[in-house]
Scaffold this active site. Structure first.
Site, PDB file in Angstrom:
ATOM      1  N   GLU A 101      56.550 -41.935  45.300  1.00 10.87           N
ATOM      2  CA  GLU A 101      55.964 -42.964  44.430  1.00 10.87           C
ATOM      3  C   GLU A 101      55.269 -42.334  43.221  1.00 10.87           C
ATOM      4  O   GLU A 101      55.321 -42.866  42.114  1.00 10.87           O
ATOM      5  CB  GLU A 101      54.969 -43.840  45.211  1.00 10.87           C
ATOM      6  CG  GLU A 101      55.583 -44.634  46.366  1.00 10.87           C
ATOM      7  CD  GLU A 101      56.723 -45.547  45.924  1.00 10.87           C
ATOM      8  OE1 GLU A 101      56.697 -46.029  44.780  1.00 10.87           O
ATOM      9  OE2 GLU A 101      57.646 -45.765  46.729  1.00 10.87           O
TER      10      GLU A 101
ATOM     11  N   HIS B 142      57.631 -41.753  40.499  1.00 11.09           N
ATOM     12  CA  HIS B 142      57.848 -42.914  39.620  1.00 11.09           C
ATOM     13  C   HIS B 142      56.779 -42.964  38.521  1.00 11.09           C
ATOM     14  O   HIS B 142      57.062 -43.281  37.371  1.00 11.09           O
ATOM     15  CB  HIS B 142      57.802 -44.216  40.432  1.00 11.09           C
ATOM     16  CG  HIS B 142      59.036 -44.460  41.246  1.00 11.09           C
ATOM     17  ND1 HIS B 142      60.300 -44.398  40.716  1.00 11.09           N
ATOM     18  CD2 HIS B 142      59.199 -44.788  42.554  1.00 11.09           C
ATOM     19  CE1 HIS B 142      61.192 -44.681  41.664  1.00 11.09           C
ATOM     20  NE2 HIS B 142      60.544 -44.904  42.800  1.00 11.09           N
TER      21      HIS B 142
ATOM     22  N   GLU C 186      65.379 -43.705  41.369  1.00 12.45           N
ATOM     23  CA  GLU C 186      65.094 -43.352  42.776  1.00 12.45           C
ATOM     24  C   GLU C 186      65.466 -41.894  43.046  1.00 12.45           C
ATOM     25  O   GLU C 186      64.708 -41.163  43.689  1.00 12.45           O
ATOM     26  CB  GLU C 186      65.836 -44.287  43.732  1.00 12.45           C
ATOM     27  CG  GLU C 186      65.349 -45.727  43.694  1.00 12.45           C
ATOM     28  CD  GLU C 186      63.846 -45.866  43.895  1.00 12.45           C
ATOM     29  OE1 GLU C 186      63.262 -45.076  44.662  1.00 12.45           O
ATOM     30  OE2 GLU C 186      63.253 -46.751  43.253  1.00 12.45           O
TER      31      GLU C 186
ATOM     32  N   ASP D  53      62.910 -38.956  44.102  1.00  8.77           N
ATOM     33  CA  ASP D  53      63.175 -38.129  45.292  1.00  8.77           C
ATOM     34  C   ASP D  53      63.114 -36.645  44.933  1.00  8.77           C
ATOM     35  O   ASP D  53      62.521 -35.835  45.658  1.00  8.77           O
ATOM     36  CB  ASP D  53      64.561 -38.448  45.870  1.00  8.77           C
ATOM     37  CG  ASP D  53      64.540 -39.696  46.744  1.00  8.77           C
ATOM     38  OD1 ASP D  53      63.445 -40.215  47.033  1.00  8.77           O
ATOM     39  OD2 ASP D  53      65.639 -40.143  47.153  1.00  8.77           O
TER      40      ASP D  53
HETATM   41 ZN   LIG Z   1      61.277 -45.394  44.680  1.00 10.44          ZN
END
Ligand SMILES: [Zn+2]
Length: 422
Positions: A279, A282, A360, A364
């Site tokens: 998170e 992000h 995403e 990661d």
């Molecule tokens: Zn995510």
């Protein structure tokens, strides 16, 4: 001219319906076909019973989704060529006059109709589907309270926004859509700031994460990634459902990372740290800002299109609405546009989903640089298992709908980062 555009809109509606049902059928068949055996890379962690439960859940969700798609198409036909919108105009004009009040009332009536159609489908999703698979924790009273709160909030926030846009359409001249876009952009930014601390707490309780043994590790990770330490919360998602998740939300000082309490209860400290690192990725990679900016760019394009369509005298009549002289057509145009755009925009869904999946992968990779990739893999596997997410999605369905990469691809990418033999 009208007949041509009526044919065009009807054709696009049929194609849209056919494409969605076809994708849904593909997903259900693909998942059912692969239900016999757990994919090799998950064989050690996920049992056959869980795998088959996920398959049944996915197929059931597709079935309900297909019903919703068909209902949506029927509502579209009823409102347009079926004459419902025309009828509403006829009913409201004598009551509310020919001014802004009439236009706001028309948009509000359609919004109410659409939410009343959605409500029974939501009920079935919660008390049949989610209940049958053991996910639902809501009571009918909570469901109705949520619906009431959402309705009030929609009226409180939505009505003024609609009124401003309609007022601009009335009086800001041919370039009204530019003004509307400027207003919408300011509103979106404001919503991004107030949502986490004013709106989300109306539905859930948020408490800072990291009291207890986790605190030092989390504090260390936050310091390393430059995130403020009081921006990580847990949310009482377990009040409504056993589904677990974590997400990043908000803008500016209001930005926060939220863990569902169900997820925190299920994961070990290493795994929580790994999800948090994802998170934070992000946040660090500015994904929220990028999504907001690209969303505003798309909105500008749609508003410009509406600005042009409004000047075309075939637009509303080809969709079954003819307003009498003296009755303003702005609200009709706005409603019809809101109904038509999703039909055309669906072909862009793969683009939007691909962008989201790229974010995403990036988050990661960020996590793998700061914590153990193996821990994130373990956390994800638990999430897939607990949420009964399918491990074997249809690739084409996934391309259209999935905001997150398919399980196998995502895990494989992460394992590249993991040290071998660990
Ligand atoms: Zn995510």
């Amino acid at each position: 001219m009208n007949a041509f555009f009526t044919t065009l809109f009807a054709t696009v509606l049929v194609l849209h319906l056919a494409l969605k049902l076809w994708l849904s059928g593909r997903q259900a068949r693909h998942v059912a076909r692969n239900a016999g055996a757990v994919p090799a890379q998950f064989a050690a962690t996920i049992g056959l019973a869980d795998h088959q439960r996920a398959a049944r859940y996915t197929v059931a969700k597709q079935r309900l989704g297909a019903i919703q798609t068909v209902v949506g198409a029927l509502v579209f036909v009823a409102l347009t060529w079926g004459g419902c919108l025309q009828w509403l105009v006829g009913q409201l004009a004598p009551l509310a006059g020919h001014g802004l009040l009439f236009e706001v009332a028309l948009v509000a009536s359609v919004a109410i109709i659409l939410s009343l159609v959605d409500l029974p489908l939501d009920w079935v999703r919660t008390f049949r589907l989610e209940q049958a698979f053991g996910f639902n924790r809501m009571t009918p009273a909570m469901f109705l309270a949520d619906a009431g709160r959402t309705f009030l909030l929609g009226a409180l926030i939505g009505l003024p926004v609609v009124a401003v846009v309609l007022a601009l359409m009335r009086s800001a001249g041919p370039a009204w859509w530019l003004w509307a876009w400027a207003f919408w952009s300011a509103f979106s930014l404001a919503l991004g700031v107030i949502y986490p601390w004013l709106i989300a707490p109306l539905f859930n309780r948020f408490t800072p994460l990291g009291e207890g043994p986790l605190r030092a590790r989390i504090g260390d990770l936050l310091a390393r990634t430059g995130f403020r330490s009081n921006g990580v919360y847990t949310m009482d998602g377990s009040r409504r459902s056993t589904h677990g998740n974590a997400y990043f939300t908000g803008l500016g000082a209001a930005k926060r990372i939220v863990f569902y309490d169900t997820l925190v209860a299920r994961l070990g400290p290493d795994e929580i740290e790994a999800v948090l690192a994802h998170e934070l990725g992000h946040f660090r990679l500015h994904h929220v800002t990028k999504r907001l900016v690209s969303g505003l760019a798309v909105t500008l394009a749609w508003l410009a299109l509406l600005g042009w369509l409004q000047t075309q005298d075939w637009f509303a009549p080809s969709l079954g609405v003819v307003t009498a002289p003296g009755i303003p057509g702005n609200a009709v145009d706005l409603v019809l546009f809101a109904l038509v755009v999703p039909l055309f925009a669906f072909v862009l869904a793969p683009l939007q989903s691909a962008l989201s999946r790229r974010h995403e992968f990036e988050a990661d990779a960020f996590a793998a640089r700061h914590v153990s990739a193996q821990s994130l893999v373990q956390a994800l596997v638990k999430l897939y298992q607990d949420n009964a997410s399918t491990l074997t999605p249809d690739p084409l369905h996934s391309a259209f709908y999935d905001s997150h990469p398919p399980a196998a691809i995502r895990i494989n990418r992460l394992l590249i980062h993991a040290p071998t033999g660990a």
